[in-house]
Motif scaffolding. Structure first.
Motif, short mmCIF file in Angstrom:
data_model
loop_
_atom_site.label_atom_id
_atom_site.label_comp_id
_atom_site.label_asym_id
_atom_site.label_seq_id
_atom_site.Cartn_x
_atom_site.Cartn_y
_atom_site.Cartn_z
N GLY A 109 10.59 12.85 -34.59
CA GLY A 109 10.76 14.23 -34.16
C GLY A 109 11.57 15.06 -35.13
N TYR A 110 11.79 16.29 -34.75
CA TYR A 110 12.49 17.27 -35.59
C TYR A 110 13.99 16.97 -35.64
N GLY A 111 14.57 17.09 -36.81
CA GLY A 111 16.02 17.05 -36.95
C GLY A 111 16.64 15.67 -36.86
N ILE A 112 17.92 15.66 -36.56
CA ILE A 112 18.70 14.44 -36.60
C ILE A 112 18.62 13.65 -35.30
N PHE A 113 18.20 14.28 -34.22
CA PHE A 113 18.14 13.59 -32.94
C PHE A 113 16.89 12.71 -32.87
N SER A 114 17.09 11.49 -32.39
CA SER A 114 16.01 10.51 -32.43
C SER A 114 15.36 10.33 -31.07
N GLY A 115 14.25 9.61 -31.09
CA GLY A 115 13.56 9.28 -29.85
C GLY A 115 12.07 9.11 -30.09
N GLN A 116 11.44 8.34 -29.22
CA GLN A 116 10.01 8.10 -29.35
C GLN A 116 9.18 9.06 -28.50
N ASP A 117 9.79 9.65 -27.49
CA ASP A 117 9.08 10.58 -26.62
C ASP A 117 9.10 11.97 -27.25
N VAL A 118 8.04 12.30 -27.94
CA VAL A 118 8.00 13.58 -28.65
C VAL A 118 7.04 14.56 -27.98
N ALA A 119 7.38 15.83 -28.13
CA ALA A 119 6.51 16.93 -27.72
C ALA A 119 6.28 17.77 -28.97
N TRP A 120 5.32 18.68 -28.90
CA TRP A 120 5.05 19.53 -30.05
C TRP A 120 5.54 20.96 -29.78
N ALA A 121 6.35 21.46 -30.70
CA ALA A 121 6.82 22.85 -30.62
C ALA A 121 5.80 23.75 -31.32
N LYS A 122 5.58 24.91 -30.71
CA LYS A 122 4.71 25.91 -31.32
C LYS A 122 5.48 27.21 -31.37
N LEU A 123 5.77 27.68 -32.58
CA LEU A 123 6.58 28.88 -32.79
C LEU A 123 5.77 29.94 -33.50
N ARG A 124 6.00 31.19 -33.11
CA ARG A 124 5.36 32.32 -33.81
C ARG A 124 6.46 33.14 -34.48
N PHE A 125 6.34 33.26 -35.80
CA PHE A 125 7.29 34.06 -36.57
C PHE A 125 6.67 35.41 -36.91
N VAL A 175 11.37 35.32 -34.16
CA VAL A 175 10.65 34.12 -33.73
C VAL A 175 10.46 34.14 -32.22
N GLU A 176 9.35 33.55 -31.78
CA GLU A 176 9.09 33.38 -30.35
C GLU A 176 8.57 31.97 -30.13
N VAL A 177 9.13 31.29 -29.11
CA VAL A 177 8.63 29.96 -28.74
C VAL A 177 7.40 30.16 -27.87
N ILE A 178 6.28 29.65 -28.33
CA ILE A 178 5.03 29.74 -27.57
C ILE A 178 4.94 28.57 -26.59
N SER A 179 5.25 27.37 -27.06
CA SER A 179 5.23 26.19 -26.21
C SER A 179 6.06 25.09 -26.86
N PRO A 180 6.47 24.09 -26.05
CA PRO A 180 6.24 23.93 -24.62
C PRO A 180 7.15 24.84 -23.80
N LEU A 181 6.84 24.98 -22.53
CA LEU A 181 7.58 25.86 -21.64
C LEU A 181 9.04 25.45 -21.54
N GLU A 182 9.32 24.14 -21.55
CA GLU A 182 10.69 23.66 -21.45
C GLU A 182 11.53 24.12 -22.63
N LEU A 183 10.95 24.12 -23.82
CA LEU A 183 11.66 24.59 -25.00
C LEU A 183 11.89 26.09 -24.92
N ARG A 184 10.87 26.80 -24.51
CA ARG A 184 10.98 28.26 -24.34
C ARG A 184 12.11 28.60 -23.36
N ASP A 185 12.14 27.89 -22.22
CA ASP A 185 13.17 28.13 -21.22
C ASP A 185 14.56 27.80 -21.74
#
Length: 199
Positions: A109-125, A175-185
């Protein structure tokens, strides 16, 4: 002359005790276990003792981390070296974790935080920010494309939103977070909390 012409700045870095770093590196290279006392920033109850098999050192955003097999948790963990209060190099051999497994945990996943459960971020700049973002590398598996109006869509995997939310906030209205909803929130909540500090 060279030092006056080439400047390397390290903003907001956390200094590392050189003796602690040296023992971590020695344990890593000699393939020996480390007994450490660690001050987790998430834990307010004091020092935690850990027995580690060091796997690799990672330098990320001006901070050194030790990727290790934690024998107490029976799992891979990442430790910020500046948070190690005390450590001892043991004569016992470190266990070996395959590089593929290290990458699966620490680089999925993104950055220094680890884990196997990944989601995909979709950002609009915005078109203004797009020309810079299009040339940046946020993740090895990222995807990106320009939209008709000049905006740029960037997509990449992440395992934890903690660091990602902070990085998104740096771009403010660009920037705007398009998805996922949890990241946007999560971004919306941080923005609301920030505004509330100013009445």
């Amino acid at each position: 002359e060279i030092e006056s012409r080439i400047v390397i700045e390290k903003p907001a870095y956390r200094p590392v005790n050189q003796d602690v770093f040296a023992v971590c590196a020695t344990g890593l290279l000699r393939r020996k276990r480390l007994d450490i006392s660690y001050k987790s920033r998430r834990d307010t109850e004091g020092l935690a003792n850990r027995l580690l098999s060091p796997q690799r050192l990672t330098y990320y955003k001006n901070t050194w981390y030790l990727d290790a097999w934690c024998h107490r948790r029976d799992a891979l963990r990442r430790f910020s070296i500046d948070a190690i209060e005390h450590l001892e190099l043991l004569d016992e051999a470190a266990i070996e974790v395959p590089v593929e497994e290290l990458n699966t945990i620490f680089r999925a996943g993104y950055g220094i935080f680890s884990g196997q459960d990944v989601a995909w971020a979709k950002l609009r700049f915005t078109p203004y920010q797009a020309k810079w973002i299009a040339t940046e590398k946020w993740h090895v598996e990222q995807r990106g494309h320009f939209e008709a109006g000049g905006s740029y869509i960037l997509e990449f995997p992440f395992a934890s939103s903690t660091e990602l939310v902070m990085d998104i906030l740096r771009y403010g209205p660009n920037v705007e977070v398009i998805s996922p909803l949890e990241l946007r929130d999560a971004v919306i909540e941080r923005l609301r909390n920030a505004v509330s500090q100013y009445g």
